[in-house]
Write an enzyme that holds these catalytic residues in place. Structure first.
Site, PDB file in Angstrom:
ATOM      1  N   LYS A 102      -3.190   5.848  -8.465  1.00  0.00           N
ATOM      2  CA  LYS A 102      -4.418   4.984  -8.986  1.00  0.00           C
ATOM      3  C   LYS A 102      -4.196   3.769  -8.407  1.00  0.00           C
ATOM      4  O   LYS A 102      -3.335   3.037  -7.369  1.00  0.00           O
ATOM      5  CB  LYS A 102      -3.440   4.600 -10.647  1.00  0.00           C
ATOM      6  CG  LYS A 102      -3.991   5.197 -11.770  1.00  0.00           C
ATOM      7  CD  LYS A 102      -3.362   4.926 -12.748  1.00  0.00           C
ATOM      8  CE  LYS A 102      -2.603   3.606 -13.216  1.00  0.00           C
ATOM      9  NZ  LYS A 102      -1.929   2.923 -14.546  1.00  0.00           N
ATOM     10  N   LYS A 110      -2.297  -2.854  -8.187  1.00  0.00           N
ATOM     11  CA  LYS A 110      -2.369  -5.136  -7.850  1.00  0.00           C
ATOM     12  C   LYS A 110      -1.147  -4.800  -6.410  1.00  0.00           C
ATOM     13  O   LYS A 110      -1.228  -5.591  -5.665  1.00  0.00           O
ATOM     14  CB  LYS A 110      -1.605  -5.935  -9.033  1.00  0.00           C
ATOM     15  CG  LYS A 110      -2.981  -5.426  -9.440  1.00  0.00           C
ATOM     16  CD  LYS A 110      -1.988  -7.250 -10.527  1.00  0.00           C
ATOM     17  CE  LYS A 110      -2.045  -6.819 -12.260  1.00  0.00           C
ATOM     18  NZ  LYS A 110      -1.553  -7.692 -13.275  1.00  0.00           N
ATOM     19  N   LYS A 136      11.576  -0.340  -9.461  1.00  0.00           N
ATOM     20  CA  LYS A 136      12.209  -2.137  -8.547  1.00  0.00           C
ATOM     21  C   LYS A 136      13.400  -1.920  -8.240  1.00  0.00           C
ATOM     22  O   LYS A 136      13.366  -3.179  -7.562  1.00  0.00           O
ATOM     23  CB  LYS A 136      11.668  -3.020 -10.202  1.00  0.00           C
ATOM     24  CG  LYS A 136      10.192  -2.983 -10.554  1.00  0.00           C
ATOM     25  CD  LYS A 136       9.386  -3.930 -11.188  1.00  0.00           C
ATOM     26  CE  LYS A 136       8.546  -4.201 -12.071  1.00  0.00           C
ATOM     27  NZ  LYS A 136       8.214  -5.385 -12.996  1.00  0.00           N
TER      28      LYS A 136
END
Ligand code: TRP
Length: 334
Positions: free
Chosen positions: A197, A200, A115
């Site tokens: 995957k 979101k 992040k």
């Protein structure tokens, strides 16, 4: 353990929109655990502000997520569904645990590194101590198990280490939680990059089926799903795109891989994609109908938010008071 029953905690951020992977990988399983465990499912809005949010949007999405929890089948009488920011004990325990967590431990967190590299203009202290708040979430409710995805395993490890460290100084204060990672069940991959995957935070809306997508959108996204060029509906490692669709079709219809392969023998990808889209749309339809009803019922959702927030506070405060006493904070005068 809480009141003689095993306890479960999990949380989701309300940023981004829930997708098929979240439903099949998490929510759908959560519904099956409500009798065995005392369950707490938190909308972790305090975690969300570690990256900049648009305030009105954050508020709207938090409510949408909580409503979707109920629409997906979580009974709010049996499961405690609440907002993290409504229970100040999260912040208070988080502060205390900050003082029992080492910089070195936090420095090793791969999600932080990831992040931080994506938010170079805003690497704030909250982003760094994010896992400590998560540890506080879990430990406040003496959780025995924490259902999470693989990507959160390292944070659960840290939670266990910090809890163990605290217990070794002060005695048995915290239950040491176990990650609960479902071994079976589909791992839903992106429709555009089937080796990744479904996520979101994917910028490409065609990569994910959102739980509130309408039928036409769902079918269109499946039609555009990336597959190989041999046109054979067969589950295989070297056919990640079609294998993903076979698995999705399987969970939506209850059919095994073999049954699906047989059913579509001699048919092409086009037919299979439409069939998958239709199956998924009809699986999601009841959730969507329920969601649309619930989101209009302001008084009902408000009452859940209030009652469950109070219930969560009750249990959280019990743990917090114990911890405050252990570390030597002065007693409250009643
Ligand atoms: N960090 C988790 C995620 O991004 C969300 C979360 C916050 C969580 N607190 C938690 C999950 C406690 C499990 C338990 O997915």
């Amino acid at each position: 353990m809480l009141d003689g029953k095993k306890s479960l905690f999990s949380g989701m951020q309300s940023t981004g929109t829930l997708h098929l992977g979240n439903y099949l990988g998490a929510l759908k399983n959560w519904v099956t655990l409500e009798d065995e465990y005392q369950c707490f499912y938190c909308v972790v809005d305090m975690h969300s502000i570690t990256v900049r949010q648009e305030p009105a949007e954050l508020r709207r999405k938090a409510r949408a997520l909580l409503t979707l929890y109920i629409a997906a089948g979580l009974d709010p009488e049996k499961n405690c569904l609440y907002y993290q920011s409504h229970v100040p004990a999260h912040a208070e325990l988080s502060w205390i645990l900050n003082c029992y967590t080492y910089m070195g431990e936090l420095n090793r967190m791969t999600q932080f590194k990831d992040k931080a590299s994506k938010n170079e203009e805003n690497i704030n202290a909250g982003l760094f101590t994010y896992p400590v708040l998560m540890a506080a979430d879990i430990l406040l409710f003496q959780a025995d198990i924490v259902p999470v995805g693989d990507d959160q395993k390292q944070h659960i490890e840290l939670t266990r280490d910090v809890a163990g460290r605290f217990n070794s100084i002060y005695g048995d204060v915290f239950t040491i939680p176990e990650p609960y990672i479902k071994k079976t069940g589909a791992r839903i991959m992106s429709l555009q990059e089937p080796t990744k995957k479904m996520s979101k935070s994917d910028d490409n809306a065609n990569a994910s089926i959102y739980l509130l997508d309408d039928t036409d959108t769902i079918i269109r996204k499946f039609k555009r799903a990336v597959t190989d060029s041999d046109n054979e509906i067969r589950h295989s490692k070297d056919k990640p795109g079609i294998s993903n669709l076979i698995e999705i079709y399987g969970v939506a219809t209850g059919k095994s891989i073999e049954e699906t392969e047989k059913e579509f023998e001699g048919k092409g990808y086009g037919d299979f994609k439409i069939a998958t889209g239709e199956a998924v749309a009809s699986m999601l339809k009841p959730i969507q109908d329920r969601y649309n009803e619930l989101i209009k019922d302001k008084a009902y959702i408000d009452s859940i938010i209030k009652n469950n927030g109070e219930k969560a506070s009750y249990y959280a405060n019990k743990t917090l008071r114990k911890v405050q006493k252990k570390v030597g904070f002065p007693e409250r005068i009643r």
